[in-house]
Write an enzyme that holds these catalytic residues in place. Structure first.
Site, mmCIF file in Angstrom:
data_model
loop_
_atom_site.group_PDB
_atom_site.id
_atom_site.type_symbol
_atom_site.label_atom_id
_atom_site.label_comp_id
_atom_site.label_asym_id
_atom_site.label_seq_id
_atom_site.Cartn_x
_atom_site.Cartn_y
_atom_site.Cartn_z
ATOM 1 N N GLY A 1 48.448 5.117 -4.484
ATOM 2 C CA GLY A 1 47.847 4.590 -3.267
ATOM 3 C C GLY A 1 47.246 5.745 -2.497
ATOM 4 O O GLY A 1 47.246 6.902 -2.955
ATOM 5 N N ARG B 1 47.050 10.691 0.858
ATOM 6 C CA ARG B 1 46.624 11.723 1.815
ATOM 7 C C ARG B 1 45.304 11.346 2.470
ATOM 8 O O ARG B 1 44.586 12.217 2.965
ATOM 9 C CB ARG B 1 46.489 13.079 1.119
ATOM 10 C CG ARG B 1 45.493 13.104 -0.023
ATOM 11 C CD ARG B 1 45.237 14.498 -0.513
ATOM 12 N NE ARG B 1 44.272 14.539 -1.585
ATOM 13 C CZ ARG B 1 43.590 15.618 -1.943
ATOM 14 N NH1 ARG B 1 43.762 16.746 -1.296
ATOM 15 N NH2 ARG B 1 42.740 15.581 -2.940
ATOM 16 N N LYS C 1 40.165 12.227 4.569
ATOM 17 C CA LYS C 1 41.020 12.827 3.539
ATOM 18 C C LYS C 1 41.739 14.047 4.089
ATOM 19 O O LYS C 1 41.128 14.905 4.724
ATOM 20 C CB LYS C 1 40.170 13.228 2.328
ATOM 21 C CG LYS C 1 39.540 12.041 1.601
ATOM 22 C CD LYS C 1 38.980 12.442 0.247
ATOM 23 C CE LYS C 1 40.086 12.805 -0.721
ATOM 24 N NZ LYS C 1 39.541 13.040 -2.100
ATOM 25 N N ASP D 1 42.545 5.115 -11.494
ATOM 26 C CA ASP D 1 42.552 5.113 -10.033
ATOM 27 C C ASP D 1 41.468 6.017 -9.458
ATOM 28 O O ASP D 1 41.281 6.061 -8.237
ATOM 29 C CB ASP D 1 43.926 5.518 -9.490
ATOM 30 C CG ASP D 1 44.359 6.891 -9.948
ATOM 31 O OD1 ASP D 1 44.531 7.072 -11.165
ATOM 32 O OD2 ASP D 1 44.529 7.797 -9.112
ATOM 33 N N ASP E 1 36.334 10.664 -6.344
ATOM 34 C CA ASP E 1 37.535 11.511 -6.387
ATOM 35 C C ASP E 1 37.299 12.813 -7.143
ATOM 36 O O ASP E 1 37.732 12.981 -8.284
ATOM 37 C CB ASP E 1 38.720 10.747 -6.983
ATOM 38 C CG ASP E 1 39.511 10.014 -5.914
ATOM 39 O OD1 ASP E 1 39.174 10.148 -4.731
ATOM 40 O OD2 ASP E 1 40.463 9.304 -6.258
#
Length: 488
Positions: free
Chosen positions: A89, A92, A111, A252, A262
């Site tokens: 999940g 951060r 972030k 993810d 990401d």
């Protein structure tokens, strides 16, 4: 619009408690604004002169929330290095909300904002090193015309954060049309929350596939899978053509919209090495450069499996079978552009494959070779190209150039216009890891000028920028194969 006029909506957080948890950000006590992205300001519809607004320091670390913000840690799961992990999940990061602009909506994601219920054993922080790397990577890919998330600003601090060493903490605001990942669908499927899974499916379709929004759930799921397969294939083809390795393609880390998502231990190729591994934690080479197409398809299979509650296996398989032809077509188009070919011939794939094999055998610099090829006009000897290969490979280069000359002759057209097109398709500047490290080391000493310089070059990476030749140079041997970790 002025910064004071910005108001966020919170479409995703409104889906309900099954989708995540409201969390207040943990701000820095003494935030320090490092950079604001003018291009993202324009994308969001915020006035250009707001780039100098001192409020960004507080906004960029969560000390000041924009009106309408509803900080929300998203819950998802996913397959990491091929193994399902239920404990994932936003550990951060916090979804602050979305800025709606007519037909477009842009989500703002903070972030490094501290612990959430999904932090596990982490501190919820980000370090300046990783923040700069993500900030620059989004601009590098955007400048190359590749779909990607970007970042609005970087805020630094004197707060110490423990990684491999003690490093200064930092935050950024990531901007994307959606932060929904493959892992969001996996979470609801594996926990058998099928009503929530259907709700998520309807939400994504309503926002990005409105033509499917009113269809029955099975048809919605097929439409979304068709869409994501196509966009992921095109994305990976773009990565392979430009020489970009993501480094950690867990499910993810895969965007449902097919955006680059990401950034961590990524790397642009220096020498052309198909087995290149940029993540020093990837001991098996699962996410090596040459493995990215296969891994992307593996991840799409995982997404398809999460939709199997609504769609039968034959229809899912039909969707997945679109990946390979989409990938090949998109990659072939990009490689023809890099080679300056206007028309398609059956032999083009072999011509491209032969060149790549030559570059691999010679350990030639991928970016520099194609940039030099963009200036090639049939001269002999082809000194600029030969200089990039060891002498033992010069005969092989001449043999390939002979076939290339014949192909160009069949293609026709003016060499000058072809060279112009190739220069636009073959960047002079890419975000090499040794350049990112140069910027990071300066920034950690409080010098942000290298950051600003490289940021500017990455906006127009195909332009000459003759005053910045050193930023286009091949790395020293010490700058190749730099160990980049997931904490990066």
């Amino acid at each position: 619009m002025k910064l004071t006029e910005v108001t966020l909506s919170h479409h995703y957080a409104d889906l309900g408690p099954a989708f995540g948890t409201p969390v207040a950000p943990t701000s820095f006590q003494h935030p320090r604004l490092i950079h604001v992205n003018p291009g993202v300001l324009e994308q969001l519809g915020i006035n250009a002169d707001e780039v100098n607004n001192p409020a960004w320091a507080e906004i960029g670390c969560g000390a000041r929330l924009l009106p309408g913000s509803k900080p929300f840690a998203m819950k998802y799961t996913g397959h990491q290095f091929g193994v399902y992990n239920p404990d994932l999940g936003d550990g951060r990061a916090l979804l602050l909300g979305a800025l709606d602009r007519g037909e477009h909506s842009w989500e703002l994601h903070l972030k490094g904002a501290g612990k959430t219920p999904y932090s596990r054993f982490g501190d919820g922080r980000a370090v300046l090193r990783s923040t700069i790397r993500e900030y620059l990577a989004g601009e590098a890919l955007h400048g190359l015309g590749i779909r990607t998330t970007r970042a609005l600003c970087i805020v630094g601090s004197d707060e110490p954060v423990s990684r491999e060493t003690i490093e200064p903490g930092a935050m950024l605001i990531r901007v994307a049309q959606s932060h929904v990942r493959f892992g969001h669908f996996e979470y609801f499927f594996y926990t058998r929350q099928l009503e929530a899974l259907q709700k998520l499916l309807g939400y994504v379709c309503a926002r990005f596939l409105p033509q499917a929004a009113t269809l029955p759930v099975a048809e919605q799921a097929q439409a979304l899978l068709h869409f994501t397969v196509a966009r992921t294939a095109e994305l990976v083809a773009a990565w392979q053509a430009v020489g970009f390795a993501h480094g950690v393609l867990n499910t993810d880390n895969m965007s449902i919209l097919g955006d680059t998502f990401d950034f961590g231990p990524y790397g642009f190729l220096d020498d052309y090495e198909p087995p290149f591994i940029c993540n020093h934690s990837d001991h098996t080479g699962r996410y090596a450069f040459e493995q990215q197409p296969g891994v992307a398809l593996w991840n799409l299979n995982a997404l398809a499996h999460s939709l199997s509650a609504f769609v039968d296996a034959d229809n899912l398989r039909d969707c997945l079978e679109e990946f390979q032809p989409r990938l090949v077509a998109a990659y072939s188009t990009r490689m023809r552009a890099k080679l300056g070919l206007q028309r398609s011939e059956d032999s083009d794939q072999q011509l491209s494959a032969d060149l790549l094999q030559l570059l691999a055998d010679a350990r030639a610099d991928y970016t520099l070779f194609f940039r030099a090829l963009a200036h090639y006009r049939g001269e002999r000897p082809a000194a600029a190209l030969q200089d990039l290969l060891p002498p033992a490979h010069h005969d092989a280069l001449q043999a390939w150039l002979h076939h290339y000359d014949q192909r160009l002759a069949r293609d026709g057209g003016d060499s000058r216009s072809r060279n112009r097109g190739m220069l636009a398709a073959n960047p002079k500047f890419v975000l090499r890891n040794y350049l990112a490290q140069r910027v990071i080391e300066a920034a950690e000493k409080g010098d942000y000028e290298p950051l600003r310089t490289l940021f500017t070059l990455l906006q127009t990476p195909c332009d000459e920028h003759p005053e910045h030749e050193t930023w286009a140079a091949a790395p020293p041997e010490s700058g190749k194969h730099m160990p980049i970790s997931c904490s990066s």
